[in-house]
Motif scaffolding. Structure first.
Motif: not given
Lengths: 395, 337
Positions: A70, A146, A150-151, A155, A157, A170-171, A251-252, B130, B133, B145, B172, B183, B186-190
């Motif tokens: 990553x 961590x 993250x929390x 998000x 969007x 959170x990315x 997405x990102x 999700x 999406x 991700x 990740x 993770x 928690x929304x770290x990844x799609x």
């Protein structure tokens, strides 16, 4: 006993009872045993690996890794080799360790001095911080940071829009990437000249102060040389710098510089944890300087600031540096806990994925140990050199 | 801690003499317990409950091996292993058999010094995303991700799939399955990717399982099976035939419920399998009623499948490719004769 008294002759003893010969014999024996143990361990390992038909050797280094990472500071793709993946991991470890050491030192010094403050609230806050952080396991703290990072963040969007086209979600944190245009190299050259110039000026100012007692505005001149000169060159070249702004994709976020939440969490955890130890080291170092030194300085008419800077800290450094070195080594080694929160450091990539995909545990673990050993030894050599430089010079 | 363990394993591989010698059955008998490398966190395959009772398809496989050796399915010590530590643990002799939803690949079979037993679950890799999406296909995941567990074939398949379809990927990677799922939640990844069976199992652990869907694409072949060390053919045979006994039992209609009645059967195939005729168990180094013990104490393949991952479990996975060859599936066992 090299001094013979009264012309007495050494009594003749059998070599069996000669302490010198005995001690040499024991040491030779010990070395032989150690060498034999190491040799038999290695040959036994090689034999067992061969018997179990487990691949061995370093041939895997050039093979295609086939997995993604990553964060990488150098060019890396899934088609790169395991060797490349190793360098990516190593650089990621060094990155977090280097930034961590700088920040932990700054925070540790501030908290350490705060603990000695005469202000009740300030010193209590500092000692509360030290006692709380020092007594909790680092892994727990990393998981806390961590999950807290993250929390707490929104998000993708609902990203928080920051000034200058930056995003936070959170990315990670995304900000524009400066890309130097032709002619930007002149700015680097100007910076280099500024650095050399300011060092030379400082040297000259110090010499002059020693001879005449006159002080020169070192700070202002250095600032002008280091910051001002490159700025002037930059403007003169017509601002040769462009920014690549991060953009929202489906997405990102694409483009720009990206700081991963895993990196931030690891850095936070390491800095806050190590700083609590450094604070204690600093406090101990300052307390080790006799109060008489401060009083003598005050009686010569020096104000508290210069007293701390010129009298107390230089003497305290001699006490601080050796334990500080071991804190730096700890921070570097602790960075391997990154594996728990998904930051791609050396242990995560190399003794994690690469070991598993190649199955060559002995080689991979040996390489990783060698790397940590060299990082640690390099750090301590540097700190030892620095320590001997600031050691008390008796005149 | 895990790192320390794997270091210790690596050292053990190197330093302990002849960990992989041909005496596994005797070692296990002397020890009185089978050490089974298991997944400690995958519902349906290997998961201890709050009381420490293990359940799962792979867990029951180890119980079946113990039943064949000791006539007692409880003589198993389950050693939970992460994906990345599992092979080192087996190589070093820490576990006797690895039944941890492990994909059979050529490099694992050849260069790790391991042998793969028969496939006890045919799986394939998929994606969980999700619903919000609005993604309908894995091919729409360009630039996504993806959370993935380290040291798995999944990690490689993921990179291959994105590379083959010229899509950009941000992975990740986590060492443990728990952190990977957390993770993702928690929304770290799609997207979260693992074997399809695992996706159904992990979805149950998310905060709102109904908000997530499994995408239709299966991007790889994942034949999962038990693994043993090279160099002990007798032990390899025992592990293989434990699985085959359960398949043969299902094929012959012998279940956990009716195995005692079946012992009186006149069918020569059943007689040979249950040990009332011939000495097929002795040839394996076991008692002749080894297969009877497996079915009696653990069950046939259908029994353990339905109980752990099938319709009698929360996962509700259909037999599909894991049906018997006579019912259009891939599960097939050589005859006992």
């Amino acid at each position: 006993m090299s001094v013979t008294t009264g012309g007495m002759e050494k009594p003749k003893v059998s070599p069996l009872y000669d302490p010198r010969i005995r001690s040499i014999a024991y040491q030779v024996l010990l070395c032989a045993i150690i060498v034999f143990l190491i040799y038999s361990a290695i040959s036994n390992a090689a034999e067992n690996l061969q018997k179990a038909r487990i691949a061995s050797g370093f041939g895997f280094w050039e093979n295609t890794a086939g997995f993604d990472i990553s964060q990488s500071l150098i060019e890396y793709s899934t088609a790169s080799s395991y060797g490349r993946a190793f360098w990516v991991g190593l650089l990621n470890t060094l990155l977090v360790a280097a930034i961590g050491i700088v920040l932990a030192t700054i925070l540790g010094f501030i908290v350490g001095i705060m603990r000695l403050s005469k202000n009740f609230v300030v010193s209590r806050v500092a000692s509360g911080y030290v006692e709380l952080i020092r007594n909790l396991p680092l892994l727990l703290q990393l998981l806390f940071w961590y999950n807290a990072v993250l929390k707490a963040l929104p998000e993708m969007r609902d990203s928080i829009n920051l000034p200058w086209g930056s995003f936070l979600n959170n990315r990670g944190l995304f900000f524009p990437q400066p890309v130097g245009q032709p002619g930007f190299n002149a700015v680097w050259i100007a910076l280099l000249i500024g650095l050399i110039g300011s060092i030379a000026f400082r040297y000259w100012a110090k010499k002059r102060q020693e001879q005449t007692g006159q002080q020169a505005p070192v700070f202002l001149v250095s600032l002008a040389l280091i910051a001002g000169l490159p700025l002037v060159v930059f403007l003169a070249m017509g601002s040769p710098l462009q920014f690549v702004f991060p953009e929202r994709g489906r997405f990102n976020i694409r483009g720009g510089v990206e700081i991963l939440p895993e990196f931030v969490a690891l850095l936070f955890g390491l800095v806050i944890y190590t700083a609590s130890f450094i604070a204690e080291v600093v406090r101990a170092g300052i307390l080790a300087v006799s109060n008489g030194q401060t009083e003598a300085s005050y009686s010569l008419g020096m104000r508290p600031g210069p007293t701390l800077r010129l009298v107390v800290v230089p003497q305290a450094m001699r006490v601080i540096i050796p334990p500080l070195t071991s804190q730096y080594l700890n921070l570097t080694k602790n960075s391997s806990l990154a594996v728990a929160i998904g930051y791609p450091d050396l242990v995560q990539i190399f003794t994690g994925t690469v070991l598993n995909q190649t199955g060559q545990a002995v080689e991979v673990v040996a390489i990783t140990m060698a790397v940590y050993l060299s990082i640690s030894i390099t750090t301590s050599l540097f700190m030892n050199w620095y320590n001997s430089r600031i050691a008390l010079v008796e005149r | 801690m895990k790192r320390l363990l794997s270091l210790a394993f690596a050292a053990a591989v190197g330093l302990t003499a002849s960990a992989a010698s041909a005496q596994t059955l005797n070692t296990v008998k002397q020890r009185g317990v089978l050490n089974c490398g298991s997944n400690g966190s995958l519902a349906g395959f290997g998961l201890p409950d709050a009381q420490g009772n293990w359940t799962g398809l792979d867990v029951d496989f180890c119980r079946a091996v113990a039943a064949a050796i000791f006539n007692d399915a409880s003589k198993v010590k389950f050693v939970p292993l992460t994906a990345k530590d599992r092979f080192t643990a087996l190589q070093s002799g820490e576990v006797d058999v690895l039944a941890r939803n492990t994909t059979w690949t050529s490099s694992r079979d050849t260069s790790l010094g391991l042998n793969f037993g028969p496939v006890n679950y045919y799986d394939g890799q998929g994606f969980l995303v999700r619903k919000s999406l609005k993604v309908n296909s894995a091919l729409e995941l360009n630039d996504a991700a993806v959370c993935v567990q380290q040291g798995t074939t999944t990690e490689l398949n993921l990179a291959d799939y994105f590379r083959a379809n010229k899509m950009k990927l941000k992975t990740v990677t986590f060492a443990a399955a728990d952190e990977t799922v957390k993770a993702y939640d928690a929304g770290r990844c799609d997207a979260f990717t693992t074997d399809a069976s695992g996706l159904y199992a992990e979805r149950l652990r998310l905060a709102n399982p109904a908000d997530h869907i499994v995408l239709p694409e299966i991007i790889s072949k994942e034949p999962l099976g038990p693994v043993v060390r090279h160099g002990d053919d007798q032990w390899f045979d025992i592990v293989k035939w434990t699985h085959y006994a359960m398949i043969n039992a299902e094929e012959l209609g012998i279940t956990k419920a009716n195995v005692d009645d079946m012992k009186k059967s006149d069918n020569p195939d059943i007689k040979r399998l249950l040990g009332t005729e011939g000495k097929h168990g002795e040839a394996l180094g076991l008692s002749n009623d080894w297969a009877y013990q497996i079915v009696k104490l653990v069950g046939n393949y259908s029994d353990i499948f339905e109980k752990n991952v099938g319709m009698a479990s929360p996962l509700k996975i259909a037999r599909g490719q894991n049906a018997l060859w006579t019912k259009g599936g891939l599960q097939y066992a050589p005859p006992v004769r």
